[in-house]
Design a protein around this motif. Sequence first.
Motif, short mmCIF file in Angstrom:
data_model
loop_
_atom_site.label_atom_id
_atom_site.label_comp_id
_atom_site.label_asym_id
_atom_site.label_seq_id
_atom_site.Cartn_x
_atom_site.Cartn_y
_atom_site.Cartn_z
N HIS A 30 0.62 -0.72 -0.03
CA HIS A 30 0.36 -0.01 0.00
C HIS A 30 1.15 1.33 0.31
O HIS A 30 0.13 2.63 -0.28
N GLN A 80 -0.61 1.72 -3.72
CA GLN A 80 -1.91 0.48 -3.03
C GLN A 80 -1.94 -0.10 -4.63
O GLN A 80 -2.49 -0.43 -4.71
N ASP A 185 -7.94 3.92 12.19
CA ASP A 185 -8.14 5.19 11.33
C ASP A 185 -6.38 5.43 10.44
O ASP A 185 -5.26 5.70 10.95
N ARG A 186 -6.60 5.19 9.62
CA ARG A 186 -5.98 4.78 8.63
C ARG A 186 -5.62 6.10 7.49
O ARG A 186 -4.62 6.58 6.89
N ASN A 187 -6.73 7.08 8.19
CA ASN A 187 -6.51 8.68 6.60
C ASN A 187 -5.48 9.44 7.39
O ASN A 187 -6.13 10.10 8.45
N SER A 229 -12.46 -0.74 4.18
CA SER A 229 -11.77 -0.30 3.49
C SER A 229 -12.18 1.00 2.44
O SER A 229 -11.77 1.51 1.59
N GLY A 232 -11.76 4.12 5.69
CA GLY A 232 -9.97 3.80 5.69
C GLY A 232 -10.03 3.96 7.38
O GLY A 232 -9.28 4.74 7.64
N LYS A 233 -11.34 3.68 8.17
CA LYS A 233 -11.52 3.84 9.45
C LYS A 233 -12.98 2.99 10.80
O LYS A 233 -13.57 2.32 9.52
#
Length: 373
Positions: A30, A80, A185-187, A229, A232-233
């Motif tokens: 990613h 990604q 939270d991957r944002n 997905s 993003g969280k």
Amino acid sequence: LSPFRTCILTFSFILPSEDIVISFFTVHPHKVNITKIITIIENLDKIIIEKTIQITINQTYEERKVKMSYQILDGKKVSQKVKDALKERVAALKEKGVVLSSANSINWGRLVPQIVYYFSAYANLLKNSEIELGEKVNFVVPTGNFGNILAGYYAKEMGLPVNKLICASNANNVLTDFLKTGTYDRNRKFFTTTSPSMDILISSNLERLLFHLADENDETIAKWMNELSNEGKYEVTADVKEKVLTLFDAGCCDDEETKETIGKTYENGYLLDTHTAVAVKVYRDYVLETGDKTPTVIASTANPYKFSAAVLKAVCDKNLDGVDEFRQVDLLMEITGDPCPEQLATLKGKEPRFTACCEKENMIDTVYGMLGI
């Protein structure tokens, strides 16, 4: 980036009818702005996809010592989209009778021996009279994909007396935030750090832990993973969050703190690699915050000579501009007196054998062509 800086994880494809195993070695697909390498073993025993990133010469050169005939195909700027494209191709491969398995940190073949390490560490503490049988201990684990620390959780579930599992993250502190708040939270901004094996924003093994903590409710887990997905969280329920807080603690540190930790620890006679330094810093912060005096094991995860540049900068003031990685290894030995592992010390002068290249957009088709499918 140096052409021989790589780190590997694996996706394996098995062709039962041909008795062929095809292994795609990759790290954190990613990420953006990285180089991808595909290694093709000519007899089709394996196909290896490797990625160059901030890991030194030594790891790739160790791979080169394997006595097989193979070549590397070098792609460029994988992001990604590569991960998404791989998923699409997996479906296509299944239609052709290709079965997917994995040999990275989400494979039980990786987790099982890691579980043993925790019992072994506990046994060593007993042997050295550091603890009494049954006494609880803490484990501090530097991790990005939540694999090693998940093995620690399984060891605890199997009966090992564990007090706290302390998750240590670098600047990519998505796990730290989750383990403290219950929100994943991957944002956020992605950082390329001196501890690259932990440079991850999507921790694959965390899903396994949540499955257990959510009473193995697969619908709940599917909901959270779909939210991750699509948005993003996700946020876990209050009862799962309470379980997480009971089992785990967490902390993080950036590259400057990592450097300072290596330097201070070296002054006390121990040379750390960058990943282990993250764990040491997090543990020191944990003790200051909690006052917890429980006997603690820190998982040391790499040899410092694999990250010679970052370690050198932490233990001396030498200007390393223009100093190649072989010389960095020599300098680290000269300055610290710590022996370099023979496997790394004997790499200099070995002839690179990887020359073939392809562009990123041609990678998958090139592999298909090699397989004749």
